[in-house]
Design a protein around this motif. Structure first.
Motif, mmCIF file in Angstrom:
data_model
loop_
_atom_site.group_PDB
_atom_site.id
_atom_site.type_symbol
_atom_site.label_atom_id
_atom_site.label_comp_id
_atom_site.label_asym_id
_atom_site.label_seq_id
_atom_site.Cartn_x
_atom_site.Cartn_y
_atom_site.Cartn_z
ATOM 1 N N SER A 1 4.952 -0.610 2.015
ATOM 2 C CA SER A 1 5.236 -0.885 3.423
ATOM 3 C C SER A 1 4.910 -2.329 3.743
ATOM 4 O O SER A 1 3.962 -2.894 3.216
ATOM 5 N N ASP B 1 14.656 12.526 6.302
ATOM 6 C CA ASP B 1 13.864 12.069 5.162
ATOM 7 C C ASP B 1 12.529 11.523 5.662
ATOM 8 O O ASP B 1 12.491 10.618 6.499
ATOM 9 N N THR B 2 11.418 12.080 5.153
ATOM 10 C CA THR B 2 10.090 11.604 5.568
ATOM 11 C C THR B 2 9.285 11.086 4.380
ATOM 12 O O THR B 2 8.055 11.052 4.431
ATOM 13 N N MET C 1 10.270 5.566 3.419
ATOM 14 C CA MET C 1 10.792 5.323 4.762
ATOM 15 C C MET C 1 9.830 4.471 5.595
ATOM 16 O O MET C 1 10.232 3.883 6.598
ATOM 17 N N ARG C 2 8.568 4.384 5.179
ATOM 18 C CA ARG C 2 7.578 3.572 5.910
ATOM 19 C C ARG C 2 7.670 2.126 5.422
ATOM 20 O O ARG C 2 6.722 1.572 4.858
ATOM 21 N N LYS D 1 11.870 1.887 8.645
ATOM 22 C CA LYS D 1 13.014 2.787 8.477
ATOM 23 C C LYS D 1 12.699 4.170 9.056
ATOM 24 O O LYS D 1 13.589 4.827 9.609
ATOM 25 N N SER D 2 11.461 4.610 8.943
ATOM 26 C CA SER D 2 11.070 5.916 9.476
ATOM 27 C C SER D 2 11.271 5.976 10.985
ATOM 28 O O SER D 2 11.695 7.006 11.532
ATOM 29 N N ASP E 1 5.935 12.054 12.227
ATOM 30 C CA ASP E 1 5.714 10.648 11.926
ATOM 31 C C ASP E 1 4.242 10.280 12.033
ATOM 32 O O ASP E 1 3.763 9.389 11.327
ATOM 33 N N THR F 1 0.679 9.707 5.600
ATOM 34 C CA THR F 1 1.658 9.782 4.522
ATOM 35 C C THR F 1 0.991 10.131 3.195
ATOM 36 O O THR F 1 -0.216 9.965 3.018
ATOM 37 N N SER G 1 18.678 9.471 5.701
ATOM 38 C CA SER G 1 17.821 9.158 4.562
ATOM 39 C C SER G 1 18.048 7.726 4.096
ATOM 40 O O SER G 1 19.080 7.113 4.392
ATOM 41 N N THR H 1 17.374 -1.630 10.147
ATOM 42 C CA THR H 1 16.276 -1.240 11.045
ATOM 43 C C THR H 1 16.284 -1.968 12.376
ATOM 44 O O THR H 1 15.473 -1.658 13.249
#
Length: 311
Positions: free
Chosen positions: A2, A102-103, A107-108, A116-117, A170, A174, A202, A292
């Motif tokens: 990230s 998608d998690t 995604m972070r 992106k999350s 969210d 994570t 995703s 993003t």
């Protein structure tokens, strides 16, 4: 991995989903004049779906595929052609959208405006508000870090429940847990709950080889659309420079000077989005890509038939 964007716990809309923002997107949809959907709403609130089910109206016959109901075999056409054929019917059903979110930890990540999350959650909220405005029920299934399901509900209550789930998932810490896309799609096929449409959101890094067949299987039961969420560095070469990155609480810098370094960096970062986009295209699925920084409204509504600003 990230990028070290400013991080707060109050839902800043950059590194963490803002529930207030997701709810406020309702007003954006209210000002949008929706184009005709793939399924048309009737006065009773039901929709005449273009999916094929056990309705009384015969639509057509096609070659038998594994998993088809043998009770719907077209014996006359089978006898004439020498190949098994299945009858397809058009059924009347209430429209229903299931969002697959998608998690995964990938995604972070974000270098422009937000992670992106966060962009994925904003896109899911737009889809939810758009669906309920069209008279559909809406639900959401998370895969990857969070493996949870919010069953479809109707009206504003359904969209609000989706927004709440997006923010809650969210906010969870994570982990490095990985769920292949094929496994997520298999799970989704078991919890469709009559969904007539599926929206997969995703970055594609969980996309594996078996996902192709799972997506194809899913299209037999619902209309499938794909929204690929990517960061700017995953879509194009980064300008020369030093890039601060943060992973597992540790910060480092990546030096990108030569074109080769930048190209290899972009190829590695962009592998997931490229793979998912190519897969969707090869299957003929409706697909859009967003980064993003942009407003996801147009990209999302275009997947549902398009939209025009209200006057």
């Amino acid at each position: 991995m990230s990028v070290a964007l400013p991080h707060r716990t109050d839902g800043d809309g950059c590194s963490q989903v803002s529930l207030a923002e997701l709810i406020a997107l309702r007003e954006r949809i209210a000002r949008t004049r929706a184009a005709p959907l793939l399924s048309r709403a009737a006065r009773s609130g039901q929709q005449s779906s273009r999916l094929y089910g056990r309705g009384m109206d015969y639509a057509e016959s096609r070659i038998y595929q594994a998993g088809d109901d043998v009770r719907r075999l077209d014996w006359r056409l089978t006898a004439r052609s020498g190949k098994l054929h299945t009858k397809l019917f058009q059924e009347d059903r209430e429209g229903c959208l299931l969002i697959l979110l998608d998690t995964h930890a990938s995604m972070r990540f974000g270098t422009r405006v937000r992670f992106k999350s966060v962009q994925a959650a904003r896109s899911a909220a737009v889809a939810a508000w758009y669906a309920v405005r069209a008279g559909e029920r809406v639900g959401v299934m998370a895969f990857g870090h969070a493996e949870q399901l919010l069953r479809p509900q109707a009206g504003s209550r359904g969209a609000l429940a989706v927004c709440g789930a997006l923010a809650a998932w969210d906010a969870q810490a994570t982990s490095g847990k990985v769920e292949p896309l094929s496994d997520a799609l298999t799970r989704a096929s078991r919890v469709l709950h009559g969904a007539s449409r599926v929206l997969l959101i995703s970055d594609g890094f969980s996309c594996d080889t078996p996902a192709r067949q799972r997506l194809l299987d899913l299209t037999r039961h619902a209309g499938v659309s794909v929204l690929v969420v990517a960061d700017a560095l995953e879509l194009s070469l980064a300008p020369p420079g030093r890039y601060p990155l943060e992973h597992a609480g540790e910060r480092s810098e990546v030096l990108l000077q030569s074109e080769r370094q930048r190209s290899e960096f972009q190829s590695a970062l962009g592998a997931g989005p490229a793979r998912l986009g190519e897969l969707a295209k090869s299957l003929g699925l409706r697909c859009n890509s967003i980064d993003t920084a942009i407003d996801p409204l147009d990209a999302v509504t275009a997947l549902f038939g398009g939209a025009r600003p209200g006057r």
